[in-house]
Design an enzyme around this catalytic site. Structure first.
Site, mmCIF file in Angstrom:
data_model
loop_
_atom_site.group_PDB
_atom_site.id
_atom_site.type_symbol
_atom_site.label_atom_id
_atom_site.label_comp_id
_atom_site.label_asym_id
_atom_site.label_seq_id
_atom_site.Cartn_x
_atom_site.Cartn_y
_atom_site.Cartn_z
ATOM 1 N N ASP A 134 0.800 -1.166 -0.214
ATOM 2 C CA ASP A 134 -0.012 -0.109 -0.054
ATOM 3 C C ASP A 134 0.895 1.274 0.015
ATOM 4 O O ASP A 134 2.097 1.128 0.636
ATOM 5 C CB ASP A 134 -1.112 0.021 1.270
ATOM 6 C CG ASP A 134 -1.983 1.232 1.355
ATOM 7 O OD1 ASP A 134 -2.841 1.156 0.167
ATOM 8 O OD2 ASP A 134 -1.636 1.926 2.138
ATOM 9 N N GLU B 251 0.870 -0.493 -4.970
ATOM 10 C CA GLU B 251 0.001 0.562 -5.488
ATOM 11 C C GLU B 251 0.842 1.952 -5.364
ATOM 12 O O GLU B 251 1.256 2.412 -4.452
ATOM 13 C CB GLU B 251 -1.098 0.394 -4.292
ATOM 14 C CG GLU B 251 -2.264 1.556 -4.465
ATOM 15 C CD GLU B 251 -2.795 2.536 -3.243
ATOM 16 O OE1 GLU B 251 -3.794 2.973 -3.434
ATOM 17 O OE2 GLU B 251 -2.007 2.564 -2.209
#
Length: 695
Positions: free
Chosen positions: A368, A421
């Protein structure tokens, strides 16, 4: 012989020899009985008269190997969880629990728990030289004991009580103690899956990911969470029915705040207790694997929350975070940023990643907020960031960490996937580290996602003026190994659901949504769809309640679900749609210039696998509500082109305008191809065709 016990009325050796209390203190001391050798046992009588006999923790020698400490200090201990934390084991012939914690700026560290009244005076730990690691073996301690560490900072004298950073299980929030977890002995049944995983060529296989938040996918009748085992069966049944190949879980690493969706992690080595015990999560993964479904975990090494009982200011100093707030604080999220330049912190994070891949058989990690790690000035005002040693805004320590993370995980767990990401144009995110890349397996294509949703949000009458938003992405489509994500971030915080982001009346919204999915599943790249999108949920995602499953009582939602199932089947069954997702030779425009009719068409090609190529697939997409009759399309081969999928089928809730199952190619050169077919393009719909022997 001296014993300190503030809760004892009397202390004696097991043979009855008493240790007198030193006047005015809680020390008991006296000469050792003749012939006594370690490990010996002491009988302690508490002030209420209860007696307890156990080995003396301080009769045992150090339990941590020097080699582990050496590797940890050098930043090369990629399995640090094997010696730090709480580990039930036998030491010097006696069963117990070995505790170890890294706290280099503490002058005193104690184990506190439900076994010593949470009193830091009872079990002070010993420090192991200059390593900053403290350890203590407590004999006879049972599995399931609750514990924390009490630390006193050497400079300020502040006393802190912290949960174990390496805990493998924690209490249910809001409680935060770690739990002594026995060594895993789960009987896995996924040997075939794990063997195949090591051999998989993920670049050329179909990967279609169903993104799930376990706390809000489904819930019990009373609104409470379902457990891992129940979720395993329900999710697997649903995923098999819809054809996804993988489940991606929003973080199930332990976290205190439900509203963070798991992205503010405090337990990097423990599945959250909200849904059950660690073995229950192992069962979840095992059940998925036994049914041919991979499991990917969202993992958050970019930042961590400020909770005062967790990692923040761990030993009274910024230990896991960077000391300079210009590098150690994330202003937007109110969280702290890891100090990626510190060996022990890198060990902590790398060990966490490997732990999930090894211990829980996780097939991949989605990392993330990578952009926030790469840039020192990420979301910061002028003057609120510190340049690197070269004067730039690149976080050199984070770059080095990510390269090391990918190098180690891919080396030790071949076949696993580490996805980024990453929302910027940082180059070579998915290129090998030996070429200067970051080494990720895949990267989310945020640019394609943003352009596509922006385009789809336009009224069809205006789409001709935004045609470049459909075609621009192909300029960089093969610069990285991309995943095409319609994720949780796109259906929350006022963005509305995908269905309600589509323009028009009810029929047009559903037609646009079906068209959007056809575009996603035929465009180069692996696929990702957030839960609820597969049946066209109308409401925004609400993490505090289950999905609106009741909408499946309505035909249009049933049609979307059937379409997603058929798109997944088509994606798996047609090699041209998945074998070359990352190779420019697997894609060719047929026509990308039809702006007036807001239509695009392209070929997906299989360049051959094991020396044998399979037929191509042609996709034609009509982004207007106007049917296009006698639409001539150039194709590369003669013969019969079967209509493999038409999103306007009544099966999906459309008008059933199409091509009667297929068309014959004519020897009419068109669009640079020697043959062509004449089609009827349904409104707001996509059609997929491929050549075959005949009807």
């Amino acid at each position: 012989m001296r014993v300190y016990d503030p809760h004892a009325e009397a202390v004696a050796f097991e043979d009855g020899t008493k240790l007198p209390r030193r006047p005015g203190s809680d020390f008991f001391e006296g000469p050792l009985p003749a012939g006594l050798s370690a490990p010996y046992r002491l009988r302690r009588t508490s002030q209420d008269g209860a007696a307890h006999t156990a080995h003396d923790p301080y009769a045992f020698g150090p339990a941590l190997p020097d080699y582990d400490l050496h590797l940890f200090g050098e930043g090369r201990h990629y399995h640090a969880q094997r010696f730090l934390g709480a580990h039930p084991l036998e030491h010097e012939g006696v069963p117990g629990v070995r505790f170890a914690v890294w706290a280099p700026n503490a002058e005193r560290v104690s184990v506190v728990g439900d076994f010593n009244r949470w009193d830091g005076r009872c079990h002070p730990m010993r420090v192991r030289g200059g390593s900053g690691v403290w350890e203590l073996f407590i004999p006879g301690l049972p599995d399931g004991s609750l514990y924390k560490f009490e630390l006193r900072n050497r400079d300020s004298g502040a006393v802190l009580v912290k949960t174990d950073p390496y805990g493998r299980r924690y209490q249910l929030r809001p409680d935060s103690a770690a739990v002594v977890e026995p060594p895993a002995d789960y009987a896995w049944n996924d040997r075939e899956w794990m063997a195949a995983r090591r051999e998989d060529q993920w670049q050329s296989i179909p990967i279609s990911i169903y993104e799930v938040h376990l706390g809000s996918w489904q819930r019990a009748g009373d609104g409470s969470f379902l457990d891992y085992r129940t979720l395993a069966h329900r999710l697997v049944d649903h995923v098999l029915a819809t054809g996804f190949t993988h489940i991606e879980l929003l973080p199930i690493t332990e976290h205190p705040f439900d509203g963070s969706w798991g992205y503010q992690t405090t337990g990097y080595f423990a599945p959250t207790t909200r849904f059950g015990a660690p073995d229950d999560f192992r069962y979840f993964v095992d059940h998925c694997h036994r049914h041919g479904i991979g499991v990917i975990l969202d993992w958050v090494p970019a930042h961590f929350p400020r909770d005062d009982w967790a990692l923040a200011n761990f030993d009274g100093t910024p230990l896991y975070e960077h000391a300079d707030p210009r590098r150690g604080e994330h202003r937007d999220w109110g969280t702290l940023i890891f100090n990626f330049g510190r060996n022990e912190v890198r060990n902590f994070l790398t060990a966490s990643a490997l732990y999930w891949l090894e211990e829980f058989h996780i097939d991949g990690l989605r990392v993330d907020a990578v952009a926030s790690m790469l840039y020192l000035d990420y979301s910061r005002d002028e003057g609120d960031w510190v340049p690197n040693i070269h004067g730039g805004n690149e976080n050199l320590e984070a770059i080095d960490f990510l390269q090391e993370l990918n190098r180690i995980t891919h080396g030790e767990q071949p076949g696993t996937m580490i996805m980024a990401e990453e929302s910027t144009s940082w180059p070579q995110v998915t290129r090998p580290t030996w070429l200067g890349g970051l080494g990720f397996t895949m990267k989310w294509n945020m640019g394609w996602m943003h352009d596509t949703l922006t385009y789809m949000g336009e009224d069809p009458i205006h789409r001709r003026y935004h045609h470049d938003q459909l075609t621009f992405g192909m300029l960089y489509a093969f610069t990285e190994n991309f995943v095409l994500p319609f994720s949780h971030d796109e259906v929350v915080h006022g963005k509305r659901s995908l269905l309600w982001r589509m323009p028009g009346d009810e029929w047009q919204r559903f037609a646009n949504l079906r068209l959007l999915y056809a575009y996603q599943f035929t465009y180069p790249g692996k696929k990702l769809l957030f839960m609820g999108c597969e049946f066209g949920q109308g409401n925004e995602w609400n993490a505090e309640a289950a999905l609106d499953w009741y909408v499946l009582d309505y035909p249009l939602h049933q049609g979307v679900l059937r379409l997603v199932g058929d798109l997944n089947a088509l994606y798996r069954e047609v090699p041209a749609l998945h074998r070359h997702d990352f190779d420019e030779h697997g894609f060719a425009w047929i026509d990308c210039h039809d702006t007036e009719q807001s239509a695009i068409s392209y070929l997906r090609r299989d360049g051959g696998h094991d020396g044998e190529a399979t037929p191509p697939a042609a996709t034609v997409l009509n982004f207007t509500p106007v049917p296009r009759h006698d639409y001539r399309l150039g194709v590369p081969a003669p013969g019969y082109w079967r209509e493999r999928l038409n999103t306007d089928s009544t099966h999906y809730g459309g008008t059933n305008l199409g091509n009667g199952g297929g068309v014959w190619a004519e020897a009419v050169p068109w669009m640079g191809h020697p043959w062509s077919v004449v089609l009827t393009l349904p409104p707001l719909a996509g059609v997929v065709l491929s050549p075959e022997a005949g009807p």
